[in-house]
Design a protein around this motif. Sequence first.
Motif, PDB file in Angstrom:
ATOM      1  N   SER A  10      45.325  50.513  31.902  1.00  0.00           N
ATOM      2  CA  SER A  10      44.346  50.823  32.851  1.00  0.00           C
ATOM      3  C   SER A  10      43.642  49.419  33.421  1.00  0.00           C
ATOM      4  O   SER A  10      43.356  48.646  32.763  1.00  0.00           O
ATOM      5  CB  SER A  10      43.309  51.718  32.203  1.00  0.00           C
ATOM      6  OG  SER A  10      42.222  51.863  32.945  1.00  0.00           O
ATOM      7  N   VAL A  11      43.527  49.589  34.637  1.00  0.00           N
ATOM      8  CA  VAL A  11      42.315  48.420  35.162  1.00  0.00           C
ATOM      9  C   VAL A  11      41.136  48.409  34.939  1.00  0.00           C
ATOM     10  O   VAL A  11      40.346  47.419  35.263  1.00  0.00           O
ATOM     11  CB  VAL A  11      42.727  48.257  36.668  1.00  0.00           C
ATOM     12  CG1 VAL A  11      44.623  48.388  37.026  1.00  0.00           C
ATOM     13  CG2 VAL A  11      42.320  49.590  37.510  1.00  0.00           C
ATOM     14  N   GLY A  12      40.504  49.342  34.226  1.00  0.00           N
ATOM     15  CA  GLY A  12      39.039  49.039  33.798  1.00  0.00           C
ATOM     16  C   GLY A  12      38.592  50.655  33.471  1.00  0.00           C
ATOM     17  O   GLY A  12      38.716  51.389  34.311  1.00  0.00           O
ATOM     18  N   PRO A  13      37.915  50.721  32.166  1.00  0.00           N
ATOM     19  CA  PRO A  13      37.843  49.668  31.091  1.00  0.00           C
ATOM     20  C   PRO A  13      39.200  49.471  30.615  1.00  0.00           C
ATOM     21  O   PRO A  13      40.234  50.317  30.606  1.00  0.00           O
ATOM     22  CB  PRO A  13      37.328  50.476  29.968  1.00  0.00           C
ATOM     23  CG  PRO A  13      36.408  51.409  30.766  1.00  0.00           C
ATOM     24  CD  PRO A  13      37.016  51.763  32.064  1.00  0.00           C
ATOM     25  N   SER A 171      37.266  42.736  39.518  1.00  0.00           N
ATOM     26  CA  SER A 171      38.600  42.791  38.954  1.00  0.00           C
ATOM     27  C   SER A 171      39.537  41.654  39.136  1.00  0.00           C
ATOM     28  O   SER A 171      40.539  41.796  38.991  1.00  0.00           O
ATOM     29  CB  SER A 171      39.204  44.263  39.628  1.00  0.00           C
ATOM     30  OG  SER A 171      39.225  44.130  40.889  1.00  0.00           O
ATOM     31  N   SER A 172      38.862  40.706  39.076  1.00  0.00           N
ATOM     32  CA  SER A 172      39.629  39.292  39.326  1.00  0.00           C
ATOM     33  C   SER A 172      38.942  38.283  38.316  1.00  0.00           C
ATOM     34  O   SER A 172      39.726  37.405  37.722  1.00  0.00           O
ATOM     35  CB  SER A 172      39.611  38.763  40.621  1.00  0.00           C
ATOM     36  OG  SER A 172      38.293  38.714  41.319  1.00  0.00           O
ATOM     37  N   ILE A 173      37.527  38.064  38.209  1.00  0.00           N
ATOM     38  CA  ILE A 173      36.801  37.233  37.554  1.00  0.00           C
ATOM     39  C   ILE A 173      37.119  37.347  36.112  1.00  0.00           C
ATOM     40  O   ILE A 173      37.550  38.325  35.675  1.00  0.00           O
ATOM     41  CB  ILE A 173      35.434  37.066  37.628  1.00  0.00           C
ATOM     42  CG1 ILE A 173      34.714  35.944  37.077  1.00  0.00           C
ATOM     43  CG2 ILE A 173      34.861  38.371  37.179  1.00  0.00           C
ATOM     44  CD1 ILE A 173      33.506  35.781  37.660  1.00  0.00           C
ATOM     45  N   GLN A 191      34.096  45.008  32.249  1.00  0.00           N
ATOM     46  CA  GLN A 191      35.069  45.688  31.619  1.00  0.00           C
ATOM     47  C   GLN A 191      36.643  45.510  32.491  1.00  0.00           C
ATOM     48  O   GLN A 191      37.472  46.367  31.682  1.00  0.00           O
ATOM     49  CB  GLN A 191      34.805  47.061  31.726  1.00  0.00           C
ATOM     50  CG  GLN A 191      35.020  47.879  33.144  1.00  0.00           C
ATOM     51  CD  GLN A 191      33.692  47.811  33.926  1.00  0.00           C
ATOM     52  OE1 GLN A 191      32.792  46.968  33.824  1.00  0.00           O
ATOM     53  NE2 GLN A 191      33.737  48.307  35.352  1.00  0.00           N
ATOM     54  N   LYS A 192      36.685  44.559  33.024  1.00  0.00           N
ATOM     55  CA  LYS A 192      38.238  44.580  33.585  1.00  0.00           C
ATOM     56  C   LYS A 192      38.765  43.050  32.981  1.00  0.00           C
ATOM     57  O   LYS A 192      39.107  42.886  31.933  1.00  0.00           O
ATOM     58  CB  LYS A 192      38.109  44.406  35.105  1.00  0.00           C
ATOM     59  CG  LYS A 192      37.825  46.038  35.601  1.00  0.00           C
ATOM     60  CD  LYS A 192      37.632  46.218  37.124  1.00  0.00           C
ATOM     61  CE  LYS A 192      37.261  47.554  37.586  1.00  0.00           C
ATOM     62  NZ  LYS A 192      37.894  48.498  37.272  1.00  0.00           N
ATOM     63  N   PRO A 302      47.155  40.001  42.058  1.00  0.00           N
ATOM     64  CA  PRO A 302      47.995  39.403  40.801  1.00  0.00           C
ATOM     65  C   PRO A 302      47.257  40.159  39.506  1.00  0.00           C
ATOM     66  O   PRO A 302      47.594  39.887  38.249  1.00  0.00           O
ATOM     67  CB  PRO A 302      47.954  37.975  40.695  1.00  0.00           C
ATOM     68  CG  PRO A 302      46.745  37.689  41.511  1.00  0.00           C
ATOM     69  CD  PRO A 302      46.656  38.692  42.711  1.00  0.00           C
ATOM     70  N   PHE A 303      46.173  40.711  39.759  1.00  0.00           N
ATOM     71  CA  PHE A 303      45.126  41.169  38.668  1.00  0.00           C
ATOM     72  C   PHE A 303      45.336  42.565  38.530  1.00  0.00           C
ATOM     73  O   PHE A 303      45.374  43.312  37.387  1.00  0.00           O
ATOM     74  CB  PHE A 303      43.765  41.005  39.112  1.00  0.00           C
ATOM     75  CG  PHE A 303      43.575  39.445  39.531  1.00  0.00           C
ATOM     76  CD1 PHE A 303      43.665  38.380  38.656  1.00  0.00           C
ATOM     77  CD2 PHE A 303      43.071  39.314  40.772  1.00  0.00           C
ATOM     78  CE1 PHE A 303      43.555  37.221  39.371  1.00  0.00           C
ATOM     79  CE2 PHE A 303      43.038  38.042  41.381  1.00  0.00           C
ATOM     80  CZ  PHE A 303      43.280  36.914  40.518  1.00  0.00           C
ATOM     81  N   SER A 304      45.408  43.496  39.412  1.00  0.00           N
ATOM     82  CA  SER A 304      45.492  44.986  39.489  1.00  0.00           C
ATOM     83  C   SER A 304      46.705  45.415  40.364  1.00  0.00           C
ATOM     84  O   SER A 304      46.496  45.588  41.423  1.00  0.00           O
ATOM     85  CB  SER A 304      44.297  45.840  39.648  1.00  0.00           C
ATOM     86  OG  SER A 304      43.753  45.108  41.020  1.00  0.00           O
ATOM     87  N   LEU A 305      48.038  45.644  39.768  1.00  0.00           N
ATOM     88  CA  LEU A 305      48.824  45.830  40.651  1.00  0.00           C
ATOM     89  C   LEU A 305      48.867  47.616  40.893  1.00  0.00           C
ATOM     90  O   LEU A 305      48.806  48.331  40.081  1.00  0.00           O
ATOM     91  CB  LEU A 305      50.458  45.640  40.074  1.00  0.00           C
ATOM     92  CG  LEU A 305      50.599  44.165  39.712  1.00  0.00           C
ATOM     93  CD1 LEU A 305      49.446  43.469  38.939  1.00  0.00           C
ATOM     94  CD2 LEU A 305      51.981  44.106  39.171  1.00  0.00           C
TER      95      LEU A 305
END
Length: 362
Positions: A10-13, A171-173, A191-192, A302-305
């Motif tokens: 999951s992309v977050g949490p 969703s990148s840092i 949370q990501k 590149p972080f959340s496909l």
Amino acid sequence: MKKPFDLTFSVGPTQISQVVKDDIAHAVANNFLSVSHRGEDFTQISEMTVNALRQLYNVPEDYRIFFTTSATEGWEICARNLVEKEAFSFVCGHFSSAFAHCLNSWGKTCHEDVAPWGELNDHLNVDIPQTAELITLCHNETSTGVTVPDDTIQKLRQKYSDCLLAIDVTSSIGACNLDINQADVWYFSTQKGWGLPSGLGVMFVGPRAMAKSKAMLSKHLPQGFFNFTNMEKQMADGKYQTIQTPNILNIYLLGQQCKRLQQTGLQNVHNKTLVRASDLYNFFESHPNAKPFVEDPTVRSPFSLCIELGEENLTHYKQKASQQKIELGSGYGKLKKTHIRIANYPALTDTDFEILKEIFES
């Protein structure tokens, strides 16, 4: 409640690594969760994390670092502190759109440039009104899987140098490098990319944004209790405190994560994220039942496909993953029944991604 899964993409949490679980255990064993947020113990924790953030991301000394409850609260704080009348939002999915809606809800006029889901705005060929006081954008739009290239942010900053710029990097840092000088406000939740539990937000606020907020306050424009002046007072004079009772555990955990990333090297983490993302996109491009939702490789996250499967394939692969106690992240909103989103953050290991591929290979 039974354990829902052993591993999540999951992309977050997102997935919590064992080292963070060890940090949590250490915090519990040492009673960090019960210290007073007005006492010296919390001041030490907060100061440690502020300094670690500043060092890791080279946050300039004239930028303030504030702790909030979430990036969502960051929308509200920006709307109240930085915009008297008009703003401009680049919208390329749900979260960038939500900030624009937040601005409208506070009675501000928010002009929008809207890109179709799966595409990115043409940031440098848009007419932004001279009356706009604030430009907002989402560095990585989690709902659709598009990312704004770093050079686009730099060129946008140069083109509209008189306008404040606020960037959501939730969703990148934690998985990338950033040039903090290129915007007036950077805000995020933890949370990501940081691989921490939910419930903490952070803002880097530059001098131009601080000045704007104070100018609005001097005009007696409503900013609420959570204005930058009040937030600055709580952090000043060595207190490192917050207006609200903060998430002390997450502030401590964030400081520990910063120290680890400093040791590893943030650019090394960023490079590994890019390499893994390229490998995953190649895998899904050659898959008979899946394809990347974002067609333009230059703006794929590149972080959340975001991967398109179709409803029948989605059900099949989710069930298959569930049998192995693995959670595949769902698509967002109108993509929920046909897409998955895959987190590519430091908390996940290379072995985890090999397990992911095995689910789709057989």
